[in-house]
Scaffold this motif. Sequence first.
Motif, PDB file in Angstrom:
ATOM      1  N   ASN A  16      -9.837   0.325   2.420  1.00  0.00           N
ATOM      2  CA  ASN A  16      -9.792   0.433   3.880  1.00  0.00           C
ATOM      3  C   ASN A  16     -10.369   1.760   4.390  1.00  0.00           C
ATOM      4  O   ASN A  16     -10.597   2.677   3.605  1.00  0.00           O
ATOM      5  CB  ASN A  16      -8.324   0.291   4.310  1.00  0.00           C
ATOM      6  CG  ASN A  16      -8.180   0.104   5.801  1.00  0.00           C
ATOM      7  OD1 ASN A  16      -9.084  -0.411   6.470  1.00  0.00           O
ATOM      8  ND2 ASN A  16      -7.050   0.534   6.342  1.00  0.00           N
ATOM      9  N   LYS A  17     -10.550   1.799   5.673  1.00  0.00           N
ATOM     10  CA  LYS A  17     -10.996   3.006   6.391  1.00  0.00           C
ATOM     11  C   LYS A  17     -12.394   3.440   5.973  1.00  0.00           C
ATOM     12  O   LYS A  17     -12.672   4.624   5.805  1.00  0.00           O
ATOM     13  CB  LYS A  17     -10.003   4.154   6.209  1.00  0.00           C
ATOM     14  CG  LYS A  17      -8.569   3.801   6.589  1.00  0.00           C
ATOM     15  CD  LYS A  17      -7.701   5.007   6.782  1.00  0.00           C
ATOM     16  CE  LYS A  17      -6.262   4.577   7.007  1.00  0.00           C
ATOM     17  NZ  LYS A  17      -5.329   5.692   7.169  1.00  0.00           N
TER      18      LYS A  17
ATOM     19  N   SER B 139       0.842  -1.204   0.000  1.00  0.00           N
ATOM     20  CA  SER B 139       0.000   0.000   0.000  1.00  0.00           C
ATOM     21  C   SER B 139       0.868   1.241   0.000  1.00  0.00           C
ATOM     22  O   SER B 139       2.065   1.173   0.278  1.00  0.00           O
ATOM     23  CB  SER B 139      -0.888   0.036   1.239  1.00  0.00           C
ATOM     24  OG  SER B 139      -0.144   0.427   2.374  1.00  0.00           O
TER      25      SER B 139
ATOM     26  N   ALA C 109      -1.970   3.698   4.466  1.00  0.00           N
ATOM     27  CA  ALA C 109      -3.280   3.231   4.000  1.00  0.00           C
ATOM     28  C   ALA C 109      -3.825   2.134   4.908  1.00  0.00           C
ATOM     29  O   ALA C 109      -5.028   1.873   4.929  1.00  0.00           O
ATOM     30  CB  ALA C 109      -3.196   2.738   2.564  1.00  0.00           C
ATOM     31  N   GLY C 110      -2.900   1.470   5.669  1.00  0.00           N
ATOM     32  CA  GLY C 110      -3.368   0.457   6.612  1.00  0.00           C
ATOM     33  C   GLY C 110      -2.753  -0.920   6.433  1.00  0.00           C
ATOM     34  O   GLY C 110      -3.269  -1.904   6.964  1.00  0.00           O
TER      35      GLY C 110
ATOM     36  N   ASP D 108      -6.639   3.471   0.703  1.00  0.00           N
ATOM     37  CA  ASP D 108      -7.350   4.263   1.694  1.00  0.00           C
ATOM     38  C   ASP D 108      -8.589   4.873   1.025  1.00  0.00           C
ATOM     39  O   ASP D 108      -8.465   5.561   0.009  1.00  0.00           O
ATOM     40  CB  ASP D 108      -6.365   5.344   2.180  1.00  0.00           C
ATOM     41  CG  ASP D 108      -6.943   6.252   3.242  1.00  0.00           C
ATOM     42  OD1 ASP D 108      -8.153   6.497   3.217  1.00  0.00           O
ATOM     43  OD2 ASP D 108      -6.158   6.720   4.074  1.00  0.00           O
TER      44      ASP D 108
END
Length: 540
Positions: free
Chosen positions: A151-152, A29, A33-34, A123
Motif C-alpha cells: 500500500n501507499k 496489517s 499500514a492501511g 506499507d
Amino acid sequence: MNSNADLPLRRNMKYQEPISRRRTFAIISHPDAGKTTLTEKFLLFGGAIQVAGAVKSNKIKKHATSDFMEIERQRGISVATSVMSFEYKGTLINLLDTPGHKDFAEDTYRTLTAVDSVILVVDSVNGVEEQTRRLMGVCRMRDTPVILFINKMDRDGKNRFDLLEEVEKELSIELHPMTWPINSGKEFKGVYNIAEKNLLLFQAGTKGNEDILTVDNLFSAILDERLGEKDATTLREDVELIDGVHGTLSVERYLAGKVAPVFFGSAINNFGVREMLNTFIRIAPAPQSRATSTRQVDPHEDKMTGFVFKIHANLDPKHRDRIAFMRICSGKFERSKYFHHVRLGKDIRFTNPYSFMARDKNIIEDAFAGDVVGLFDTGNFKIGDTLTEGEKFYFTGIPSFSPEIFKEVVNKDPLKTKQLEKGLLQLTEEGVAQLFTQFGGTKKIIGCVGELQFEVIQYRLLHEYGASVVFNPLSFYKACWLRGADGKKLEDFLRFKQANAGVDKDGNPVYLTQSEWFLNTEISNNPDIQFHFTSEIHRS
Ligand code: G4P
C-alpha cells in the motif's frame, strides 16, 4: 470414528452451491499500514456501504451503534472484532475485522483461526513491521493462504525489488507479483497487470475508476506515449525479469500457503484494489475442512458444526449477556434448531442468531459453512467451544498465545471477593486476558498482550462486577506451557521453581520466565520437559 475413511459418506452436495460461493477472510496489517482504508474500499465495491468514511468512523468510535463496550467510546480504539458480509460478483464475502490496536493482538490471532485466507497489507514506506511479522507467524501455524497488498505507492517508498526481497526474507514466504508499479511517490504512474496485460494509470482519488489501458504486448508504442520512454523501458525490463523468474501463479501453491500473490496500489486512492479483489474471488479458498479432536470435518457434511472464536461483552453493564461469534465449519445452521454444546453436554437453541451486513446486525434464519453467526449468550460460551448436531468432538488449532505483560491482581475490596472471581473467570473466558494462579498458592496473575487490556479489565471489573482491583507489575516476560511424559519430573520442576510456576485457568502447568536467557537455561537443564509458547485450547 477416529479415521477419515468415512468422510465421503458424510459429504453431501446438498449445500454445495451456498458453500462454494463463500469466501471467509481477514485483512491484517501492522497498525497504520492501511487495513481500515482497504476494508472500506472493499465494502464500497461490495455495495455494503455507500460513502467513504463509514468504516473510519468505527475506528474513531463516534457512533454508539458499533460499540459493545463503553471503553471503546472513551478511548477511540476498536476493541471489537466484528464481521462484515457482502456480495461481490456473485461471491459472498465474509470479512472478519480485527482490532487495529496492537494491545488487542490476541483477538486478531484468534480471529485468524476462523478464516480460510488473509490479505496482508504492507506499507511501502515502512516495509515489514513488528506486527506484520507476528501476524504472518500466526498464519504460518495453519498454512493460511496469503495475498499481499503493498500500500501507499503514492508515497516515496522503498525500491520495489528491495521491498519484495525484504518481505520474502523477513516473512519467509515466496512472493509472486501480479501487478507491477511504475515508480512511487510523486512519480507514481500506475501499475501494470502482468496476467491481464493491461496498464492502470494512476490518478489520485479515482474512486476505483482507473484509466485502464489494454496493451497487446509490452512493446506497444502506447506505453511510451503514456509513460514516457524512460519509464516504459524500465517497465519492460522489470516485467521481463519478473516473468522470467515467476511465470504464471501456481494457485495450488498459493492455497498451500507457500506463495503469496502480490498487488501494488494505494488504498486511500482506491487504486489497484479492484484488481486484487477480482483475483481474490477467483483464487481464494472456499470454506475448508477442519481438524477436530477425533476427525477432519468437511464443510459439505450434512450436519452443522462450528466453534466460538470470539466473545463480545454487552455494552450495558446491567445486562451481562454477550455475543459469541461462531464460525460455521460444516452444514447448515438454523434459527431455533437445537444444537449440541459439546463441553456442557447439553442441547441449546438460538432464537435470535445474528448475521452481519457491514455494521448492521440482522436476525437470520439460516447460515452455512464459512459464515459467522453471532449467538446471544448468557454465559454458556467460552472461546473454543464447539457446537454440533450431537457428535462429541472439539475443533483443534485454536491456540492461546503467551501474554507479554504480567501483573498480580490485588483485591481492594475483600467483601467483593466472589464478584472478583466471577468477573475474572468471565473475562478470561471471553479471551480478554489470561489468568494464572501461582503454583501451590493463591496469587492471581493476569497476562495480557498490551497495557491497555489491564485498563479494560480494571474498568470492566468495577463497572460490571462491582469489584475494585489494582495491579502489581511483575517482571515476567513470557509464559510457557509445560508438557512432559514424566509427571514426577514436571511436578518437581514446578515445586522447585515455585516463584516462576503457575497453572492456567484450565489447570495446565505454566512456567513464567523473566528473560530469554532464563528460559533457555531451563530448556537446556530440563530435557524431559517441553516448553510451548502457545497452548491449544483443546488438545486432540
Ligand atoms: P490501519 O487500519 O492499518 O491502522 O490504517 P488506516 O487504514 O487507518 O490508515 C492509516 C493512515 O494511512 C491513514 O491516515 C490513512 O488515510 C493513510 N492511508 C491509507 N492508505 C493510504 C495510501 O494509499 N496512501 C497514503 N498516502 N496514505 C494512506 P491518517 O492520517 O492516520 O488518518 P486519516 O486522517 O486519513 O483518517
